[in-house]
Design an enzyme around this catalytic site. Structure first.
Site, mmCIF file in Angstrom:
data_model
loop_
_atom_site.group_PDB
_atom_site.id
_atom_site.type_symbol
_atom_site.label_atom_id
_atom_site.label_comp_id
_atom_site.label_asym_id
_atom_site.label_seq_id
_atom_site.Cartn_x
_atom_site.Cartn_y
_atom_site.Cartn_z
ATOM 1 C CB ALA A 171 -0.749 -0.035 1.220
ATOM 2 N N GLY A 197 0.090 -5.356 0.126
ATOM 3 C CA GLY A 197 -0.960 -5.393 -0.807
ATOM 4 C C GLY A 197 -0.539 -6.057 -2.142
ATOM 5 C CD GLU A 247 -3.447 -7.955 1.916
ATOM 6 O OE1 GLU A 247 -4.248 -8.306 2.844
ATOM 7 O OE2 GLU A 247 -3.087 -6.681 1.430
ATOM 8 C CD GLU A 288 0.423 -6.408 5.136
ATOM 9 O OE1 GLU A 288 -0.227 -6.197 3.872
ATOM 10 O OE2 GLU A 288 1.179 -7.222 5.672
#
Length: 260
Positions: free
Chosen positions: A65, A111, A114, A134
């Site tokens: 992110a 991310g 992900e 994270e």
């Protein structure tokens, strides 16, 4: 259509989405998610696209992110607004009727990891690095990392990565089943396209049903999943492609599928 954070190209029945924020290592921002959502809708409505490839650059697939954006999130309401955009993309990849192949070079963290977990097939270059770091900044994955990762590589290994924030290289990713193939740097797109061309040649209805049965079955108990598989198998005998495929096999010729 031109985009600011991605590049979209289409050829040979393959739609290729390339993350394109080189100055931020393809960090995933609200704009990235908005543009990806638009492209996924475009792909969904395009009968000429049969398979999708998602990729980045040789050095980085996606660094995670965009911290310069999310560090300014001050409360849960704002976090929800950001995450809603992200989850729409992750779900869009996973739920797309068209198979999605992740072609990964370099880092795929947070991310970025992900994103590939939401894809159907994952291949990587030998310089790839994966992880969900994270925890190191005081949060958890919000785009499926705590759920898709254990389902993909097993609970114990997933918890190790989630709890420590450590990364794993391409060889380890292959060993634990995160990716199905490792190729030299510079060859990942070539390999992804080779797989995509094979997939694109398959009968469309059976291909869509196959993805649905696998994804749906993973959320069911085994008895229910087998029953669902059986119903879908039976349904395919009402399609023209089933009749053509079996006739071509018996007659020793190439089938002419019409996706119906």
């Amino acid at each position: 259509m031109a985009y600011n954070t991605i590049v979209y190209e289409k050829s040979e029945g393959i739609g290729t989405i390339t993350l394109n924020r080189p100055k931020s290592m393809n960090a995933l921002s609200s704009e990235v998610f908005r543009e990806m959502a638009e492209v996924l809708e475009l792909i969904s409505a395009d009968p000429d696209v049969r398979v999708v490839i998602l990729t980045g650059s040789e050095k980085f697939f996606a660094a995670g992110a965009d911290i310069t954006e999310i560090r300014n999130i001050s409360n849960a309401t704002e976090a929800h607004a950001f995450l809603k955009k992200a989850r729409a993309v992750f779900s869009g990849l996973e739920d797309s009727e068209k198979p999605v192949i992740a072609a990964v070079s370099g880092i795929a963290l947070g991310g970025g990891c992900e994103l590939i977990l939401a894809c159907d097939i994952r291949i990587c270059a030998d310089n790839a690095i994966f992880g969900q770091p994270e925890i190191k900044i005081g949060v958890i994955p919000g785009g499926g990392g705590t759920q898709r990762l254990p389902r993909t590589i097993g609970v114990t290994k997933a918890k190790e990565l989630l709890y420590t924030g450590d990364t794993m290289d391409a060889a380890e990713a292959l060993r634990v089943g995160l990716v199905s193939k490792v190729v030299p740097v510079g060859k990942v797109i070539e390999e992804a396209r080779a797989i995509a061309r094979k997939v694109a040649r398959q009968p469309g209805v059976a291909l869509r049903v196959t993805k649905d049965v696998v994804n749906t079955g993973l959320d069911l108990d085994i008895k229910s999943a087998l029953a669902y598989e059986a119903r879908c198998f039976e349904m395919l005998f009402d399609t023209e492609d089933q009749k053509e495929g079996m006739a071509a096999f018996v007659e020793k010729r190439k089938p002419n599928f019409k996706d119906r």
